[in-house]
Design a protein around this motif. Structure first.
Motif, mmCIF file in Angstrom:
data_model
loop_
_atom_site.group_PDB
_atom_site.id
_atom_site.type_symbol
_atom_site.label_atom_id
_atom_site.label_comp_id
_atom_site.label_asym_id
_atom_site.label_seq_id
_atom_site.Cartn_x
_atom_site.Cartn_y
_atom_site.Cartn_z
ATOM 1 N N LEU A 163 49.888 34.758 36.683
ATOM 2 C CA LEU A 163 48.696 35.229 37.380
ATOM 3 C C LEU A 163 47.682 34.091 37.435
ATOM 4 O O LEU A 163 47.398 33.457 36.420
ATOM 5 C CB LEU A 163 48.067 36.415 36.646
ATOM 6 N N ILE A 164 47.166 33.811 38.613
ATOM 7 C CA ILE A 164 46.097 32.825 38.787
ATOM 8 C C ILE A 164 44.784 33.590 38.783
ATOM 9 O O ILE A 164 44.538 34.412 39.676
ATOM 10 C CB ILE A 164 46.243 32.055 40.116
ATOM 11 N N ASN A 165 43.958 33.344 37.792
ATOM 12 C CA ASN A 165 42.745 34.140 37.615
ATOM 13 C C ASN A 165 41.462 33.442 38.055
ATOM 14 O O ASN A 165 40.444 34.101 38.284
ATOM 15 C CB ASN A 165 42.619 34.565 36.147
ATOM 16 N N THR A 166 41.488 32.121 38.136
ATOM 17 C CA THR A 166 40.286 31.367 38.500
ATOM 18 C C THR A 166 40.637 30.218 39.445
ATOM 19 O O THR A 166 41.803 29.826 39.561
ATOM 20 C CB THR A 166 39.603 30.758 37.257
ATOM 21 N N ARG A 167 39.621 29.679 40.076
ATOM 22 C CA ARG A 167 39.824 28.511 40.939
ATOM 23 C C ARG A 167 40.332 27.332 40.119
ATOM 24 O O ARG A 167 41.189 26.561 40.559
ATOM 25 C CB ARG A 167 38.507 28.148 41.626
#
Length: 397
Positions: free
Chosen positions: A288-292
Motif C-alpha cells: 500500500l502506498i500511503n504518502t507521496r
C-alpha cells in the motif's frame, strides 16, 4: 508519576525509558509474561517527558492509501526465503546500496527478537516473519543520530513501532528523512511465552534451537526449528496442535494492547504498508502506498527493475480476506482470561494454553493429520486426475 498511558494501550515501545532524563524508567516483565514500563518514584523528577513522548498521548497523522499493488521480487532466490513476495528484502537492498541507515528485526543470541541495523552481513537473517514481540532497544536514538549526520533511513516494523519512532523523532525535518514502513500485524505474543515454548521443545528433543523460522516454502505458515548443524528437528504448521502457533491463530497469546490496536484500520500512519496479498497466488506481497514520499521511494526502486508490480484497486486490497487487521484489530479470545490466570499461577505456557484451548488442540491434531493424509494422496495424483476430482467435488456441491 501516576501513569504514562493507559496500561491496556501500552505497546512496550520503550520510548518513555529512552527520553527519561532521570533514568528512572525500566521495562519489566510482569507475571502475565508481558513487559511494561516501571517507574522508580524515588528517582522520578516529575518532568512529564515520558508522558509527552509516549505515542499513545500523541495525535498521529493517518492517511488513506493512494495506491495498492500485488508485488513480488523478480529474484527467485529472495522469494524462496521470503514470507511472501520478498518486497522487504528488495527495500533493504536498495537502502544498503545507496548507503542508507536501514533497520529491521532479527533474533538475538538469546532468541529474543530485537531491532538492529541491517547490512550485507545480516540481511538474510532479517528475512521471514517473526511472530513474537520485538524490542526497539536504543534503535530510535541511533536513527536520530544517523539523521543528524545527513543519512536517509529505512525503518520496517509494526504499526505501533512506527508510531513510537515518529513520536520520538517529532521534528518535521527529521521525519522527512525516514521512510516509515509498517507490516500488517495480527498481534504479538510476549517473548516470555516464546522463550518458554522453545525451552519445552529443546528439552523434549534434547537439541538446541539455533535457527527459527515462522514461514515455510511457498509462503506457508510453518514453524521450523533447526540445530547448529542446520538440521531441522521440529516442524509444525499453523493448523496443527503446536502450542505456539495454535494460540497465535486463535488470538490467545497476544499483548493486551493488540486487541484494541488503534492502527488496525484502513488509514495508515506510514509511507508504505506491506503484507500478504491473500486471495491471490502464494508468494505475492501486498504493497500500500500511503504518502507521496512513499510513492517517490517506490518509484526510485522501480528504476532498478527488480520488482514486479501489478496495480490493484485500493478497496480490493483493503478487503483482502487474510488482512482483517487493515480494517479492525484482532478479537480477544474468549478464553484469554483463563490462559492468563493459569500462566500467572504456574508460569507454564504449555499448561496455560492447554487449559484455555482444551478440545481445540485435540481437534487441531485430528485436522492436521487429515490434512497431511490429503496432501500425501494429492502428491500421488497426476494433474489430469486432480482436475477430474475437482470436477466431481463441484458436482457434489
Amino acid at each position: 508519576m501516576e501513569k504514562i498511558c493507559e496500561k491496556k494501550e501500552c505497546t512496550a515501545c520503550g520510548i518513555c525509558s529512552l527520553v527519561c532524563p532521570a533514568h528512572c524508567i525500566k521495562l519489566k516483565e510482569e507475571k502475565t509474561g508481558a513487559i511494561y514500563p516501571e517507574v522508580d518514584k524515588e528517582k522520578c523528577i516529575n518532568c512529564q517527558k515520558c508522558v509527552k513522548y509516549c505515542p499513545n498521548n500523541n495525535e498521529m497523522l493517518f492517511s488513506y492509501p493512494i495506491k495498492a499493488y500485488a508485488a513480488w521480487s523478480k529474484d527467485t532466490l529472495i522469494r524462496s526465503f521470503a514470507a511472501s513476495g520478498g518486497i522487504a528484502s528488495e527495500l533493504y537492498q536498495y537502502a544498503i546500496k545507496n548507503n542508507w541507515y536501514a533497520v529491521g528485526a532479527l533474533f538475538s543470541k538469546e532468541k529474543h527478537v530485537c531491532f538492529y541495523e541491517v547490512n550485507k552481513n545480516n540481511i538474510e537473517s532479517i528475512r521471514n516473519s517473526k511472530y513474537v514481540f520485538s524490542e526497539l532497544l536504543d534503535i530510535p536514538e541511533k536513527i536520530k543520530a544517523a539523521v543528524k549526520k545527513g543519512k536517509n533511513v529505512l525503518f520496517i516494523g509494526l504499526p505501533c513501532q512506527n508510531a513510537a519512532l515518529k513520536s520520538f523523532l517529532r521534528e518535521p525535518q527529521m521525519l522527512q528523512r525516514v521512510i516509515f514502513v509498517d507490516l500488517v500485524c495480527h498481534g504479538v505474543p510476549s517473548q516470555a511465552y516464546f522463550r518458554d515454548y522453545i525451552d519445552t521443545i529443546e528439552k523434549r528433543y534434547r537439541r538446541k534451537a539455533e535457527e527459527i523460522t515462522f514461514r515455510g516454502a511457498h509462503s506457508s505458515y510453518l514453524i521450523s526449528i533447526k540445530d547448529k548443524e542446520k538440521k531441522e528437528f521440529y516442524k509444525k504448521d499453523i493448523n496443527s496442535n503446536d502450542i505456539y502457533y495454535a494460540a497465535f491463530a486463535e488470538n490467545l497469546n497476544f499483548r493486551e494492547n493488540c486487541y484494541c490496536c488503534k492502527y488496525a484500520k484502513k488509514e495508515r500512519i506510514t509511507d508504505l504498508t506491506l503484507g500478504d496479498y491473500s486471495g491471490l497466488e502464494k508468494e505475492i506481497s501486498l504493497v500500500l502506498i500511503n504518502t507521496r514520499k512513499g510513492n517517490e521511494f517506490l518509484d526510485n526502486i522501480k528504476k532498478d527493475n527488480k520488482l514486479q508490480l501489478v496495480e490493484k484497486p485500493v478497496q480490493e486490497a483493503l478487503l483482502a480476506p487474510g488482512n482483517k487487521q487493515l480494517r479492525e484489530p484482532s478479537s480477544r479470545n474468549p478464553n484469554r482470561d483463563i490462559f492468563l490466570q493459569v500462566y500467572i499461577y504456574t508460569s507454564d505456557y504449555k499448561k496455560a494454553v492447554k487449559k484455555a484451548m482444551g478440545k481445540q488442540l485435540f481437534l487441531r491434531q485430528v485436522a492436521g493429520g487429515y490434512s497431511q493424509c490429503i496432501g500425501w494422496v494429492s502428491s500421488k495424483l497426476n494433474p489430469c486426475q486432480k482436475k477430474k476430482i475437482k470436477q466431481i467435488f463441484r458436482l457434489i456441491k
